[in-house]
Write a protein that holds these residues in place. Structure first.
Motif, mmCIF file in Angstrom:
data_model
loop_
_atom_site.group_PDB
_atom_site.id
_atom_site.type_symbol
_atom_site.label_atom_id
_atom_site.label_comp_id
_atom_site.label_asym_id
_atom_site.label_seq_id
_atom_site.Cartn_x
_atom_site.Cartn_y
_atom_site.Cartn_z
ATOM 1 N N THR A 1 0.979 -1.130 0.051
ATOM 2 C CA THR A 1 0.029 0.067 0.239
ATOM 3 C C THR A 1 0.773 1.274 0.005
ATOM 4 N N HIS B 1 1.834 2.276 -3.350
ATOM 5 C CA HIS B 1 0.883 2.746 -4.400
ATOM 6 C C HIS B 1 0.221 4.215 -3.685
ATOM 7 N N THR B 2 1.060 4.560 -2.802
ATOM 8 C CA THR B 2 0.732 5.908 -2.142
ATOM 9 C C THR B 2 1.424 7.076 -2.951
ATOM 10 N N GLY B 3 1.037 8.048 -3.537
ATOM 11 C CA GLY B 3 1.535 9.162 -4.143
ATOM 12 C C GLY B 3 2.115 10.168 -3.156
ATOM 13 N N THR C 1 -0.560 12.619 -2.024
ATOM 14 C CA THR C 1 -1.788 11.986 -1.450
ATOM 15 C C THR C 1 -1.560 11.518 -0.005
ATOM 16 N N PRO D 1 -3.560 5.493 -0.291
ATOM 17 C CA PRO D 1 -3.055 4.419 -1.515
ATOM 18 C C PRO D 1 -4.055 4.899 -2.657
ATOM 19 N N ALA D 2 -3.550 4.470 -3.589
ATOM 20 C CA ALA D 2 -4.533 4.475 -4.886
ATOM 21 C C ALA D 2 -5.456 3.130 -4.608
ATOM 22 N N GLU D 3 -6.477 3.110 -5.381
ATOM 23 C CA GLU D 3 -7.321 1.881 -5.532
ATOM 24 C C GLU D 3 -6.466 0.753 -5.754
ATOM 25 N N SER D 4 -5.737 0.966 -6.751
ATOM 26 C CA SER D 4 -4.796 -0.391 -7.357
ATOM 27 C C SER D 4 -4.110 -0.968 -6.083
ATOM 28 N N GLY D 5 -3.551 -0.029 -5.073
ATOM 29 C CA GLY D 5 -2.628 -0.560 -4.038
ATOM 30 C C GLY D 5 -3.589 -1.545 -3.238
#
Length: 118
Positions: free
Chosen positions: A40, A43-45, A48, A51-55
């Motif tokens: 996770t 997948h966190t920018g 932001t 995390p993004a949903e893809s994470g």
């Protein structure tokens, strides 16, 4: 799980078996938690907080894959234990945890075993 461990563990080895089980469980929980956090976090920018949903999807699939590997290893170990318990009584003591007394009765974990010579 403790009942399954105790069913095949000689009385004098109960504390060791339960301690080993607890250590393995703790290590497994720690590794899976760290892996989930790593996925996770990857997948966190930078701009932001979440995390993004893809994470979350990747984390779920990673967990499913690790569970599948664990189940496969468990099935292989069970198969090896059953094969070892077929003909060799001493091997059964090592793999099944059956004590001489349990083997003398002819049954361990619901399966008939060869008896020790008198």
């Amino acid at each position: 799980m403790p009942a399954a461990n105790l069913a095949v563990t000689p009385k004098e080895e109960t504390s060791s078996a339960m301690s080993f089980n607890q250590v393995v469980r703790s290590v497994g929980f720690s590794v899976r938690s760290a892996l989930g956090g790593l996925v996770t976090a990857a997948h966190t920018g930078t701009a932001t907080a979440f995390p993004a949903e893809s994470g979350y999807t990747t984390g779920a699939w990673t967990g499913a894959a690790s569970m599948a590997v664990t189940v496969a290893i468990d099935l292989l170990l069970q198969r090896a234990g059953r094969e070892a318990c077929g003909d060799e009584v001493p091997a059964c003591t090592m793999t099944c945890g059956g004590s001489r007394e349990r083997q003398a009765s002819g049954r361990i974990h619901g399966r008939a075993h060869a008896r020790f010579p008198a």
